[in-house]
Design an enzyme around this catalytic site. Sequence first.
Site, PDB file in Angstrom:
ATOM      1  N   ILE A   1      36.278  34.550  33.955  1.00  0.00           N
ATOM      2  CA  ILE A   1      37.165  34.523  34.953  1.00  0.00           C
ATOM      3  C   ILE A   1      38.103  35.573  34.714  1.00  0.00           C
ATOM      4  O   ILE A   1      38.979  35.403  33.726  1.00  0.00           O
ATOM      5  CB  ILE A   1      37.792  33.177  35.170  1.00  0.00           C
ATOM      6  N   PRO A   2      38.046  36.598  35.646  1.00  0.00           N
ATOM      7  CA  PRO A   2      38.640  37.950  35.160  1.00  0.00           C
ATOM      8  C   PRO A   2      40.051  37.944  35.379  1.00  0.00           C
ATOM      9  O   PRO A   2      40.690  38.924  36.165  1.00  0.00           O
ATOM     10  CB  PRO A   2      37.871  38.950  36.093  1.00  0.00           C
ATOM     11  N   CYS A   3      41.013  37.283  34.506  1.00  0.00           N
ATOM     12  CA  CYS A   3      42.404  37.303  34.811  1.00  0.00           C
ATOM     13  C   CYS A   3      43.013  38.865  34.303  1.00  0.00           C
ATOM     14  O   CYS A   3      44.197  39.343  34.890  1.00  0.00           O
ATOM     15  CB  CYS A   3      43.102  36.389  34.015  1.00  0.00           C
ATOM     16  N   HIS A   4      42.191  39.538  33.626  1.00  0.00           N
ATOM     17  CA  HIS A   4      42.375  40.993  33.311  1.00  0.00           C
ATOM     18  C   HIS A   4      42.467  41.775  34.867  1.00  0.00           C
ATOM     19  O   HIS A   4      43.257  43.064  34.487  1.00  0.00           O
ATOM     20  CB  HIS A   4      41.497  41.770  32.318  1.00  0.00           C
ATOM     21  N   ARG A   5      42.040  41.405  35.779  1.00  0.00           N
ATOM     22  CA  ARG A   5      42.258  42.243  37.021  1.00  0.00           C
ATOM     23  C   ARG A   5      43.570  42.013  37.798  1.00  0.00           C
ATOM     24  O   ARG A   5      43.542  42.384  38.894  1.00  0.00           O
ATOM     25  CB  ARG A   5      40.703  41.892  37.673  1.00  0.00           C
TER      26      ARG A   5
END
Length: 151
Positions: free
Chosen positions: A114-118
Site C-alpha cells: 500500500i504505497p504511502c511513499h507516493r
Amino acid sequence: MPAASLQTPVGRLGVVEEDGAIVELLWDGEDEGERTPLLDEAIRQLEAYFAGERKEFDLPLAPRGNAFQQAVYKLMSAIPFGETRTYGELARQLDTYGQPVGQACGMNPIPVIIPCHRVLSANGLGGYSGKGGVEMKIELLKLEGGYPYLL
C-alpha cells in the site's frame, strides 16, 4: 501468524499473513511459522517489484485500521507506480484536511504494497513512518522513477 521475509535494496522486509490475507509488512521482519502459498506469492511479487519487473501488487490485503484509515489506504493503493499525490489531494477526495490523511498514511500497516511513499506534502516530501524515515521514502520513489522533483 505466519510470516515470510526477504532481503531487498531497502533492507530486510517481512510479510505477515492472517486468515488468508496480508495484514502487515515489517521492516527487519523475520520468517515465522509455516510458510504458506500466499506468503510465497507475496515474496515473489515483492522480489519482482524491487527488480523493476512489477508495478502493482495483486494480493489479498486486510490492513488494520478504522473506516477513515481504510478509505485512505484505498486511495493510496490507487496511485499508479511512479506517480505521486499530495496529502491535500487525497483529503479533498475524502472531504477532510491533509493532516488526518497524513496521520492515516503514518498508520499504514502494509507499506510498499500500500504505497504511502507516493503521498507527499504540498511543498515537500512529507514524512514516512518506515525504517529510515524520509530517506526510505526517497529510495522507494527513486526505485519507481517518481523522484525527478527532488533534483
